[in-house]
Design a protein around this motif. Sequence first.
Motif, PDB file in Angstrom:
ATOM      1  N   ASN A   1       0.835  -1.200   0.000  1.00 28.29           N
ATOM      2  CA  ASN A   1       0.000   0.000   0.000  1.00 28.29           C
ATOM      3  C   ASN A   1       0.870   1.250   0.000  1.00 28.29           C
ATOM      4  O   ASN A   1       2.062   1.198   0.298  1.00 28.29           O
ATOM      5  CB  ASN A   1      -0.964   0.011   1.197  1.00 28.29           C
ATOM      6  N   ALA A   2       0.234   2.360  -0.358  1.00 32.17           N
ATOM      7  CA  ALA A   2       0.855   3.673  -0.228  1.00 32.17           C
ATOM      8  C   ALA A   2       0.399   4.224   1.115  1.00 32.17           C
ATOM      9  O   ALA A   2      -0.754   4.045   1.492  1.00 32.17           O
ATOM     10  CB  ALA A   2       0.389   4.575  -1.357  1.00 32.17           C
ATOM     11  N   ALA A   3       1.305   4.863   1.835  1.00 32.12           N
ATOM     12  CA  ALA A   3       0.925   5.342   3.164  1.00 32.12           C
ATOM     13  C   ALA A   3       1.634   6.638   3.505  1.00 32.12           C
ATOM     14  O   ALA A   3       2.689   6.966   2.940  1.00 32.12           O
ATOM     15  CB  ALA A   3       1.262   4.274   4.202  1.00 32.12           C
ATOM     16  N   GLY A   4       1.058   7.348   4.442  1.00 33.57           N
ATOM     17  CA  GLY A   4       1.702   8.545   4.977  1.00 33.57           C
ATOM     18  C   GLY A   4       2.687   8.129   6.062  1.00 33.57           C
ATOM     19  O   GLY A   4       2.408   7.215   6.842  1.00 33.57           O
ATOM     20  N   GLY A   5       3.827   8.792   6.126  1.00 37.81           N
ATOM     21  CA  GLY A   5       4.832   8.485   7.137  1.00 37.81           C
ATOM     22  C   GLY A   5       4.629   9.355   8.370  1.00 37.81           C
ATOM     23  O   GLY A   5       4.866  10.569   8.335  1.00 37.81           O
TER      24      GLY A   5
ATOM     25  N   HIS B   1      -5.077   2.095  10.144  1.00 35.61           N
ATOM     26  CA  HIS B   1      -6.081   2.176   9.082  1.00 35.61           C
ATOM     27  C   HIS B   1      -7.118   3.232   9.429  1.00 35.61           C
ATOM     28  O   HIS B   1      -7.742   3.165  10.483  1.00 35.61           O
ATOM     29  CB  HIS B   1      -6.766   0.804   8.918  1.00 35.61           C
ATOM     30  N   VAL B   2      -7.236   4.221   8.550  1.00 38.11           N
ATOM     31  CA  VAL B   2      -8.264   5.254   8.707  1.00 38.11           C
ATOM     32  C   VAL B   2      -9.223   5.140   7.529  1.00 38.11           C
ATOM     33  O   VAL B   2      -8.881   4.585   6.490  1.00 38.11           O
ATOM     34  CB  VAL B   2      -7.643   6.668   8.776  1.00 38.11           C
ATOM     35  N   GLY B   3     -10.422   5.687   7.694  1.00 39.95           N
ATOM     36  CA  GLY B   3     -11.457   5.486   6.683  1.00 39.95           C
ATOM     37  C   GLY B   3     -11.215   6.243   5.384  1.00 39.95           C
ATOM     38  O   GLY B   3     -11.544   5.765   4.310  1.00 39.95           O
TER      39      GLY B   3
ATOM     40  N   THR C   1     -10.533  11.674   2.968  1.00 41.89           N
ATOM     41  CA  THR C   1      -9.704  12.843   3.274  1.00 41.89           C
ATOM     42  C   THR C   1      -8.382  12.369   3.873  1.00 41.89           C
ATOM     43  O   THR C   1      -8.343  11.382   4.609  1.00 41.89           O
ATOM     44  CB  THR C   1     -10.379  13.767   4.301  1.00 41.89           C
ATOM     45  N   TYR C   2      -7.310  13.067   3.566  1.00 41.54           N
ATOM     46  CA  TYR C   2      -6.060  12.843   4.286  1.00 41.54           C
ATOM     47  C   TYR C   2      -6.250  13.427   5.688  1.00 41.54           C
ATOM     48  O   TYR C   2      -7.035  14.353   5.883  1.00 41.54           O
ATOM     49  CB  TYR C   2      -4.888  13.525   3.560  1.00 41.54           C
ATOM     50  N   GLU C   3      -5.512  12.914   6.634  1.00 44.11           N
ATOM     51  CA  GLU C   3      -5.681  13.327   8.014  1.00 44.11           C
ATOM     52  C   GLU C   3      -5.301  14.795   8.223  1.00 44.11           C
ATOM     53  O   GLU C   3      -4.394  15.315   7.592  1.00 44.11           O
ATOM     54  CB  GLU C   3      -4.815  12.480   8.964  1.00 44.11           C
ATOM     55  N   SER C   4      -5.975  15.401   9.165  1.00 43.31           N
ATOM     56  CA  SER C   4      -5.600  16.751   9.591  1.00 43.31           C
ATOM     57  C   SER C   4      -4.332  16.634  10.437  1.00 43.31           C
ATOM     58  O   SER C   4      -4.011  15.548  10.944  1.00 43.31           O
ATOM     59  CB  SER C   4      -6.727  17.364  10.412  1.00 43.31           C
TER      60      SER C   4
ATOM     61  N   VAL D   1       2.897   4.426  10.264  1.00 45.04           N
ATOM     62  CA  VAL D   1       2.396   4.792   8.935  1.00 45.04           C
ATOM     63  C   VAL D   1       0.872   4.771   8.960  1.00 45.04           C
ATOM     64  O   VAL D   1       0.262   4.054   9.756  1.00 45.04           O
ATOM     65  CB  VAL D   1       2.913   3.839   7.821  1.00 45.04           C
ATOM     66  N   VAL D   2       0.272   5.568   8.057  1.00 38.05           N
ATOM     67  CA  VAL D   2      -1.187   5.688   8.031  1.00 38.05           C
ATOM     68  C   VAL D   2      -1.690   5.534   6.609  1.00 38.05           C
ATOM     69  O   VAL D   2      -1.108   6.062   5.675  1.00 38.05           O
ATOM     70  CB  VAL D   2      -1.656   7.035   8.645  1.00 38.05           C
ATOM     71  N   GLY D   3      -2.783   4.778   6.472  1.00 34.55           N
ATOM     72  CA  GLY D   3      -3.352   4.587   5.142  1.00 34.55           C
ATOM     73  C   GLY D   3      -4.808   4.164   5.199  1.00 34.55           C
ATOM     74  O   GLY D   3      -5.375   3.982   6.274  1.00 34.55           O
ATOM     75  N   MET D   4      -5.395   4.009   4.009  1.00 35.40           N
ATOM     76  CA  MET D   4      -6.842   3.787   3.901  1.00 35.40           C
ATOM     77  C   MET D   4      -7.194   2.389   3.396  1.00 35.40           C
ATOM     78  O   MET D   4      -8.280   2.174   2.863  1.00 35.40           O
ATOM     79  CB  MET D   4      -7.444   4.831   2.949  1.00 35.40           C
ATOM     80  N   SER D   5      -6.283   1.443   3.531  1.00 39.25           N
ATOM     81  CA  SER D   5      -6.546   0.112   2.961  1.00 39.25           C
ATOM     82  C   SER D   5      -5.948  -0.983   3.833  1.00 39.25           C
ATOM     83  O   SER D   5      -5.686  -0.786   5.008  1.00 39.25           O
ATOM     84  CB  SER D   5      -5.944   0.035   1.552  1.00 39.25           C
TER      85      SER D   5
ATOM     86  N   VAL E   1       6.122   4.641   1.863  1.00 41.07           N
ATOM     87  CA  VAL E   1       5.876   6.012   2.347  1.00 41.07           C
ATOM     88  C   VAL E   1       5.857   6.960   1.149  1.00 41.07           C
ATOM     89  O   VAL E   1       6.894   7.250   0.562  1.00 41.07           O
ATOM     90  CB  VAL E   1       6.951   6.435   3.368  1.00 41.07           C
ATOM     91  N   THR E   2       4.655   7.383   0.774  1.00 38.90           N
ATOM     92  CA  THR E   2       4.516   8.235  -0.415  1.00 38.90           C
ATOM     93  C   THR E   2       4.405   9.704  -0.042  1.00 38.90           C
ATOM     94  O   THR E   2       4.436  10.576  -0.903  1.00 38.90           O
ATOM     95  CB  THR E   2       3.265   7.837  -1.229  1.00 38.90           C
ATOM     96  N   ASN E   3       4.226   9.981   1.226  1.00 37.88           N
ATOM     97  CA  ASN E   3       4.180  11.369   1.701  1.00 37.88           C
ATOM     98  C   ASN E   3       4.509  11.363   3.187  1.00 37.88           C
ATOM     99  O   ASN E   3       4.240  10.381   3.881  1.00 37.88           O
ATOM    100  CB  ASN E   3       2.798  11.996   1.458  1.00 37.88           C
ATOM    101  N   VAL E   4       5.129  12.444   3.606  1.00 33.38           N
ATOM    102  CA  VAL E   4       5.461  12.574   5.020  1.00 33.38           C
ATOM    103  C   VAL E   4       4.267  13.259   5.681  1.00 33.38           C
ATOM    104  O   VAL E   4       3.837  14.325   5.247  1.00 33.38           O
ATOM    105  CB  VAL E   4       6.762  13.392   5.180  1.00 33.38           C
TER     106      VAL E   4
ATOM    107  N   GLU F   1       1.226  13.147  -5.800  1.00 33.92           N
ATOM    108  CA  GLU F   1       2.515  12.878  -5.156  1.00 33.92           C
ATOM    109  C   GLU F   1       2.593  11.400  -4.742  1.00 33.92           C
ATOM    110  O   GLU F   1       3.616  10.734  -4.921  1.00 33.92           O
ATOM    111  CB  GLU F   1       2.707  13.776  -3.918  1.00 33.92           C
ATOM    112  N   VAL F   2       1.477  10.907  -4.213  1.00 32.23           N
ATOM    113  CA  VAL F   2       1.411   9.501  -3.796  1.00 32.23           C
ATOM    114  C   VAL F   2       1.751   8.593  -4.976  1.00 32.23           C
ATOM    115  O   VAL F   2       2.594   7.696  -4.871  1.00 32.23           O
ATOM    116  CB  VAL F   2       0.004   9.184  -3.220  1.00 32.23           C
ATOM    117  N   LEU F   3       1.129   8.877  -6.131  1.00 33.51           N
ATOM    118  CA  LEU F   3       1.371   8.039  -7.312  1.00 33.51           C
ATOM    119  C   LEU F   3       2.810   8.192  -7.809  1.00 33.51           C
ATOM    120  O   LEU F   3       3.460   7.206  -8.173  1.00 33.51           O
ATOM    121  CB  LEU F   3       0.393   8.406  -8.438  1.00 33.51           C
TER     122      LEU F   3
HETATM  123  N1  HPA Z   1      -2.925   9.166   4.762  1.00 34.69           N
HETATM  124  C1  HPA Z   1      -3.798   8.185   4.459  1.00 34.69           C
HETATM  125  N2  HPA Z   1      -3.685   7.427   3.389  1.00 34.69           N
HETATM  126  C2  HPA Z   1      -2.627   7.623   2.589  1.00 34.69           C
HETATM  127  C3  HPA Z   1      -1.681   8.603   2.852  1.00 34.69           C
HETATM  128  C4  HPA Z   1      -1.850   9.424   4.002  1.00 34.69           C
HETATM  129  O1  HPA Z   1      -1.061  10.329   4.297  1.00 34.69           O
HETATM  130  N3  HPA Z   1      -0.757   8.541   1.856  1.00 34.69           N
HETATM  131  C5  HPA Z   1      -1.137   7.533   1.032  1.00 34.69           C
HETATM  132  N4  HPA Z   1      -2.267   6.976   1.471  1.00 34.69           N
END
Ligand code: HPA
Length: 284
Positions: free
Chosen positions: A117-121, A196-198, A201-204, A218-222, A243-246, A261-263
């Motif tokens: 998965n792609a996730a936020g760091g 795992h968050v729903g 939206t990206y997290e605040s 790490v945080v992601g939606m899957s 980690v596709t974004n910090v 950016e994620v892609l």
């Molecule tokens: N948050 C949630 N899901 C994500 C993120 C993120 O920062 N980056 C890629 N998927």
Amino acid sequence: RFKGLCCSYEAIQKTAEFIRSRTTLNPTVGIICGSGLGKLASAVKNPQLIKYEDIPNFPRTNVVGHEGNLIFGTLGGKSVMVMQGRFHLYEGYGNEAIIIPIRLMKILGVETILVSNAAGGLNRNLKLGDLVIIRDHISFPGLALKNVLIGPNDERFGTRFVATSDAYDVKLRRAFQRIVQQQGHSNIVHEGVYVHVGGPTYESPAENRMLMLMGADVVGMSTVPEVIVARHAGIRVFAISLVTNVSVLSEETTEKANHQEVLDVATTRTELLSNLFTELIKQT
Ligand code: HPA
């Protein structure tokens, strides 16, 4: 689009019958590709491609960067089945969309799944493009009566109450760590907790600060729903985040998470990840 999907044993057996009519391969490894990581499928030898839309009782994907194909072929000397494109609950799908592909894998004979998965760091040691082997998870939806297994339980797939303490197979994690070391990538590969968050939206920043405090790296939606369905069915799991974004922790930060950016970051790591997955499959 979402109507009429059915995750009963009998319905998924019908889906499996269709698949068997289209391929003679008996996959033992399943692979689920995350955002921008679908190219992993191009490493598969002698690929046989089946479009999601052609498969009876199977959901369809509609997110940019997620193709919608099942690909059968060989990788690392094993028969594999790749989901090129996955389903997220934020798309409006019911749990069936998560459940059907994994239980289809089970019926087809898959014993191990590899998930990316792609996730936020969140962890401040993480940099763009780092890989985080998932050791454990925190499931916000799962804790809040949105667990993917909610509903009647069919014992033919698995038991009512499923332990998740051993969800991320320790042998596969160690094997992967060895491969990473041998190939000299230890500097970009870590192990950590995925929350795992729903989404969508990206997290605040305040949410990210909270998730960090809770012990997530790490945080992601899957991923977590798929892992839960797989563990319920007794399938071994290896999962990894790219980690596709910090993750942004301050309201004064001008950088923002965005799908492009994620892609883009995912693309830079597709080849490395497919090599590492191939090696891991050799050892499963
Ligand atoms: N948050 C949630 N899901 C994500 C993120 C993120 O920062 N980056 C890629 N998927």
